[in-house]
Scaffold this active site. Structure first.
Site, PDB file in Angstrom:
ATOM      1  N   HIS A 226      20.512  -4.666   3.598  1.00 26.39           N
ATOM      2  CA  HIS A 226      19.429  -5.639   3.223  1.00 26.39           C
ATOM      3  C   HIS A 226      19.581  -6.862   3.648  1.00 26.39           C
ATOM      4  O   HIS A 226      18.669  -7.908   2.998  1.00 26.39           O
ATOM      5  CB  HIS A 226      19.480  -5.606   1.562  1.00 26.39           C
ATOM      6  CG  HIS A 226      18.392  -5.674   0.886  1.00 26.39           C
ATOM      7  ND1 HIS A 226      17.861  -6.622  -0.377  1.00 26.39           N
ATOM      8  CD2 HIS A 226      17.160  -5.117   0.816  1.00 26.39           C
ATOM      9  CE1 HIS A 226      16.791  -6.571  -0.636  1.00 26.39           C
ATOM     10  NE2 HIS A 226      16.164  -5.544  -0.066  1.00 26.39           N
TER      11      HIS A 226
ATOM     12  N   LYS B 138      18.806 -10.343   5.890  1.00 26.90           N
ATOM     13  CA  LYS B 138      17.521 -10.925   6.534  1.00 26.90           C
ATOM     14  C   LYS B 138      18.085 -12.249   7.110  1.00 26.90           C
ATOM     15  O   LYS B 138      17.890 -13.326   6.260  1.00 26.90           O
ATOM     16  CB  LYS B 138      16.609 -11.086   5.599  1.00 26.90           C
ATOM     17  CG  LYS B 138      16.007  -9.746   4.905  1.00 26.90           C
ATOM     18  CD  LYS B 138      15.602  -9.977   3.579  1.00 26.90           C
ATOM     19  CE  LYS B 138      15.255  -8.659   2.624  1.00 26.90           C
ATOM     20  NZ  LYS B 138      15.994  -8.258   1.621  1.00 26.90           N
TER      21      LYS B 138
ATOM     22  N   ASP C 172      21.795 -20.350  18.491  1.00 29.23           N
ATOM     23  CA  ASP C 172      22.563 -21.222  19.097  1.00 29.23           C
ATOM     24  C   ASP C 172      23.893 -21.496  18.485  1.00 29.23           C
ATOM     25  O   ASP C 172      24.624 -22.530  18.465  1.00 29.23           O
ATOM     26  CB  ASP C 172      21.880 -22.432  19.257  1.00 29.23           C
ATOM     27  CG  ASP C 172      20.721 -22.406  20.579  1.00 29.23           C
ATOM     28  OD1 ASP C 172      20.683 -21.262  21.168  1.00 29.23           O
ATOM     29  OD2 ASP C 172      19.849 -22.940  20.325  1.00 29.23           O
TER      30      ASP C 172
END
Length: 187
Positions: A126, A128, A133
């Site tokens: 789940h 996200k 960088d």
């Protein structure tokens, strides 16, 4: 770690970095020579969530690590491919169940030569988030999908110039990547 603990740690890191910049003269303080920590917040539907993510991708100069649950967004996958083409190291790890039964952004990116793996070790992968960088982190509830832009109540938080936090996310990303299975181009 509880959400309140994460918030507390972030607030302490942000406060210490800002305090260091106020106390040290610019020439003597490495923290002052760099940009201070900052953030952007966006909400959807039809808010600025997608723009924040796209700006983060477009601003990346060296690397982008992506962890995704549902990944069907054409604008995000196109922006990641553009970053890859301009020499940014882009790597994606995504939920296997949500991204292998259809033609998804995962398949599109793998077909374009972007390294992609899927992870099937959890009931739901789940995550996200993106790490840009090794310094900036995008996170929140926003799935990388059209529904997240147009229909769902979602949120995006972009933390900028927070290498310590970015390192924690990168470590989690690497663990998930190592568990994953390569998605090979299908044409």
């Amino acid at each position: 770690m509880k959400q309140s603990s994460v918030k507390s740690v972030f607030c302490r890191v942000l406060a210490l970095a800002l305090l260091a910049c106020l106390i040290c003269p610019i020439t003597a303080c490495p923290a002052a020579a760099e940009e201070p920590p900052s953030f952007e917040v966006g909400f959807s539907p039809k808010g600025k969530s997608l723009d924040i993510i796209l700006n983060g991708i477009d601003s990346a100069e060296e690397s982008i690590l992506v962890a995704a649950y549902s990944f069907t967004s054409k604008p995000i996958s196109t922006a990641l491919l553009d970053a890859h083409k301009r020499g940014v190291s882009v790597r994606v790890v995504a939920d296997a169940k949500s991204n292998t039964s259809q033609y998804s952004a995962v398949t599109f990116l793998a077909n374009q030569g972007v390294p992609v793996r899927v992870n099937d070790r959890y009931a739901i992968f789940h995550h996200k988030f993106m790490v840009f960088d090794d310094r900036h982190v995008e996170t929140g509830s926003f799935n990388y999908s059209a529904a997240a832009v147009d229909r769902n109540a979602e949120n995006v938080l972009l933390l900028m110039n927070v290498p310590e936090i970015a390192d924690k996310y990168a470590q989690e990303w690497k663990r998930l990547w190592n568990e994953g299975k390569e998605v090979k181009p299908n044409y």
